[in-house]
Write a protein that holds these residues in place. Structure first.
Motif, PDB file in Angstrom:
ATOM      1  N   TYR A 262      31.819   3.106  30.932  1.00 27.86           N
ATOM      2  CA  TYR A 262      31.652   3.064  32.388  1.00 27.86           C
ATOM      3  C   TYR A 262      30.290   3.585  32.822  1.00 27.86           C
ATOM      4  N   SER A 263      29.828   4.676  32.201  1.00 27.73           N
ATOM      5  CA  SER A 263      28.588   5.332  32.632  1.00 27.73           C
ATOM      6  C   SER A 263      27.407   5.046  31.716  1.00 27.73           C
ATOM      7  N   LYS A 264      27.617   4.166  30.727  1.00 33.98           N
ATOM      8  CA  LYS A 264      26.539   3.770  29.799  1.00 33.98           C
ATOM      9  C   LYS A 264      25.961   4.981  29.062  1.00 33.98           C
ATOM     10  N   THR A 265      26.854   5.866  28.614  1.00 34.82           N
ATOM     11  CA  THR A 265      26.443   7.008  27.802  1.00 34.82           C
ATOM     12  C   THR A 265      26.754   6.709  26.340  1.00 34.82           C
ATOM     13  N   ASP A 266      26.333   7.610  25.450  1.00 39.19           N
ATOM     14  CA  ASP A 266      26.534   7.365  24.029  1.00 39.19           C
ATOM     15  C   ASP A 266      27.094   8.597  23.317  1.00 39.19           C
ATOM     16  N   HIS A 267      28.054   9.261  23.952  1.00 37.79           N
ATOM     17  CA  HIS A 267      28.676  10.425  23.327  1.00 37.79           C
ATOM     18  C   HIS A 267      29.478  10.010  22.097  1.00 37.79           C
ATOM     19  N   GLN A 268      29.509  10.881  21.112  1.00 31.88           N
ATOM     20  CA  GLN A 268      30.355  10.651  19.946  1.00 31.88           C
ATOM     21  C   GLN A 268      31.805  10.559  20.391  1.00 31.88           C
ATOM     22  N   ILE A 269      32.553   9.603  19.811  1.00 32.11           N
ATOM     23  CA  ILE A 269      33.960   9.428  20.197  1.00 32.11           C
ATOM     24  C   ILE A 269      34.792  10.483  19.477  1.00 32.11           C
ATOM     25  N   ALA A 270      35.019  11.580  20.172  1.00 31.75           N
ATOM     26  CA  ALA A 270      35.754  12.711  19.609  1.00 31.75           C
ATOM     27  C   ALA A 270      36.156  13.611  20.765  1.00 31.75           C
ATOM     28  N   PRO A 271      37.149  14.491  20.548  1.00 32.55           N
ATOM     29  CA  PRO A 271      37.438  15.490  21.579  1.00 32.55           C
ATOM     30  C   PRO A 271      36.160  16.282  21.870  1.00 32.55           C
ATOM     31  N   THR A 272      35.814  16.384  23.141  1.00 30.74           N
ATOM     32  CA  THR A 272      34.484  16.897  23.506  1.00 30.74           C
ATOM     33  C   THR A 272      34.573  17.923  24.614  1.00 30.74           C
ATOM     34  N   LEU A 273      33.731  18.948  24.517  1.00 27.53           N
ATOM     35  CA  LEU A 273      33.564  19.915  25.594  1.00 27.53           C
ATOM     36  C   LEU A 273      32.214  19.720  26.258  1.00 27.53           C
ATOM     37  N   PHE A 274      32.206  19.793  27.594  1.00 27.43           N
ATOM     38  CA  PHE A 274      30.976  19.812  28.386  1.00 27.43           C
ATOM     39  C   PHE A 274      30.793  21.250  28.873  1.00 27.43           C
ATOM     40  N   PHE A 275      29.636  21.837  28.606  1.00 28.46           N
ATOM     41  CA  PHE A 275      29.354  23.212  29.005  1.00 28.46           C
ATOM     42  C   PHE A 275      28.219  23.264  30.020  1.00 28.46           C
ATOM     43  N   GLU A 276      28.241  24.314  30.853  1.00 31.64           N
ATOM     44  CA  GLU A 276      27.065  24.641  31.657  1.00 31.64           C
ATOM     45  C   GLU A 276      26.961  26.157  31.737  1.00 31.64           C
ATOM     46  N   PHE A 277      25.700  26.643  31.656  1.00 36.11           N
ATOM     47  CA  PHE A 277      25.412  28.069  31.658  1.00 36.11           C
ATOM     48  C   PHE A 277      24.452  28.385  32.800  1.00 36.11           C
ATOM     49  N   HIS A 278      24.744  29.434  33.565  1.00 36.17           N
ATOM     50  CA  HIS A 278      23.914  29.857  34.698  1.00 36.17           C
ATOM     51  C   HIS A 278      23.430  31.288  34.478  1.00 36.17           C
ATOM     52  N   GLY A 279      22.213  31.584  34.955  1.00 35.35           N
ATOM     53  CA  GLY A 279      21.714  32.958  34.907  1.00 35.35           C
ATOM     54  C   GLY A 279      20.214  33.001  34.753  1.00 35.35           C
ATOM     55  N   SER A 280      19.714  34.095  34.219  1.00 34.48           N
ATOM     56  CA  SER A 280      18.287  34.197  33.909  1.00 34.48           C
ATOM     57  C   SER A 280      18.014  33.398  32.633  1.00 34.48           C
ATOM     58  N   PRO A 281      16.752  33.049  32.374  1.00 32.09           N
ATOM     59  CA  PRO A 281      16.460  32.313  31.133  1.00 32.09           C
ATOM     60  C   PRO A 281      16.994  33.021  29.895  1.00 32.09           C
TER      61      PRO A 281
END
Length: 457
Positions: A262-281
């Motif tokens: 649908y979004s024309k991405t190329d993620h590996q076909i597997a159970p996947t986690l999306f992460f995001e981290f916020h803070g100082s560098p």
């Protein structure tokens, strides 16, 4: 029901062309994104002010006519269906940002303001509103359903970010709840009573919300895992280790494949986690390193990083379109969307048993979840014209909820009760349901506010 002629005349005199009985307008306002059939209201009013809403509710109350609030129509449990007919009040035109107070990190808005509109307005001030359910929902609707979404693991849900409200009650009177102070012990907490009440206790016409500073540094990543259990065990250990991740989202193999198409991405076909981290560098780098180390313990095959704004936007855009990506797996189908939430320690068991049930059903389905707070969704695709498929999806949903409740969880982590979960609420709340009934009776004795939602008649 047929609206009384006197009521129609009064409303038309006040609203003029902003009152519509056109079939297409009524149909649009009787259907949300859920699998439920449309229940159109008898008329739709387009409000521009609190005075408009108060006038309409007061006049409808005189005749005992139901009133349903409408934001953007993105709810998932039939919240906006006019089950008993009546008048829908469309609040989308009440979309003014009334005051931004950067020094106090708060903002006052009208209910039709959407989350994207608000964050676009705040961008130049280095501030943002973090609650992100995916859809560009109205903030009034988000408060009414106690929405949360991808950022809840760090920033909480709507109940944690609403400071005060203006609300029109069932008799047309207007009250204010809460305020701008960050804490108060003054009386009953009416703000949190209204947040999550789904328009059954009052109609929200103004909100004061907490804001947050845009983090100095943000990084995001995806990481595939050898199994669902490995992915969820990574989340559990990450949370238990006290790592302050901003987002952690789970997609199973089916959902990843759907998103890729649908979004024309190329993620590996597997159970996947999306992460995001916020803070100082430095803190962002440390968080990422610690999570990567934990993921490696559970057999993860490596992180794919998105560090630029453009890359992160594309990554999360793909996640946010997961619902429509899943629908595309079976064109013409409807998604029966579940919404269980369990204590984090029970998440792996709940997900694995749910996936086994879904696989046995033979229906196309996918799993996605805000797993940092134990919340996940199964999207089961059904032909709405096939009673056997609909009945099977309902049984699957019942099984998921029963499992979640047995594990100390809830029937709905964020979608609300609406039409679809009234029986489940009774099972979950037990004797507390009688208290909810008493509150409803006290604030809406004639039952005109969004009837047929939350509590069974």
């Amino acid at each position: 029901m047929e609206l009384p002629a006197e009521l129609l005349q009064t409303l038309r005199a006040h609203f003029g062309e902003r009152l519509s009985q056109a079939a297409s307008v009524r149909q649009q306002h009787g259907k949300d994104e859920s699998h439920f059939s449309a229940f159109p209201p008898d008329a739709v009013l387009f409000a521009r002010s609190t005075a408009d809403v108060a006038f309409a509710v007061k006049e409808c109350a005189r005749f005992g006519v139901p009133v349903i609030a409408f934001g953007t129509g993105t709810s998932l449990e039939g919240h906006i269906a006019a089950i008993k007919g009546g008048v829908t009040i469309d609040l989308a035109g009440m979309n003014a940002i009334l005051a931004v107070r950067p020094e106090d990190l708060d903002v006052t808005i009208q209910p039709g303001v959407t989350r994207k509109q608000l964050n676009e307005h705040l961008r130049d001030q280095g501030l943002f509103f973090p609650i992100d359910p995916g859809a560009d929902a109205s903030l009034g609707g988000m408060a009414a359903t106690r929405a949360s979404g991808t950022n809840a693991v760090r920033y909480g849900t709507m109940k944690d970010n609403v400071l005060g409200l203006e609300v029109v009650l069932a008799d047309g009177s207007v009250i204010r709840t809460g305020g701008r102070a960050r804490k108060s012990s003054a009386g009953y907490d009416l703000t949190r009573l209204m947040v999550g009440s789904e328009g059954t206790l009052g109609i929200i016409t103004e909100l004061t919300l907490k804001l947050h500073g845009v983090p100095e540094a943000i990084s995001a990543a995806t990481c595939p895992f050898p199994s669902v259990e490995a992915a969820i065990d990574t989340v559990i250990l990450t949370i238990q280790s006290g790592i302050p991740i901003a987002r952690v989202e789970f997609l199973d193999q089916t959902m990843i494949a759907a998103v890729n198409t649908y979004s024309k991405t190329d993620h590996q076909i597997a159970p996947t986690l999306f992460f995001e981290f916020h803070g100082s560098p430095a803190s962002v780098a440390e968080q990422a390193e610690r999570v990567a180390s934990i993921a490696a313990e559970f057999g993860a095959s490596g992180f794919q990083w998105a560090t630029t704004t453009e890359e992160r936007t594309r990554l999360w855009a793909a996640r946010h379109t997961a619902y429509w990506a899943a629908l595309a797996l079976r064109p013409g189908a409807k998604a029966w969307t579940t919404d269980a939430c369990v204590p984090i320690s029970a998440l792996a068991r709940c997900l694995l048993e749910t996936k086994a049930d879904l696989d046995r059903s033979g229906l196309i389905s996918a799993l996605v979840g805000h797993v940092g707070d134990g919340n996940f969704h199964a999207l089961v695709l059904v032909d709405p014209g096939n009673p056997a498929e609909v009945a099977l999806a309902e049984r699957l949903n019942q099984g998921i909820v029963a499992r979640a409740l047995a594990l100390g969880g809830t029937c709905t982590g964020e979608h609300g009760i609406g039409m679809g979960k009234k029986d489940f609420l009774a099972a979950e709340a037990g004797g507390a349901l009688s208290v909810m009934r008493a509150i409803k009776q006290a604030l809406d004795p004639d039952g005109i506010l969004n009837p047929g939602k939350i509590i069974k008649d």
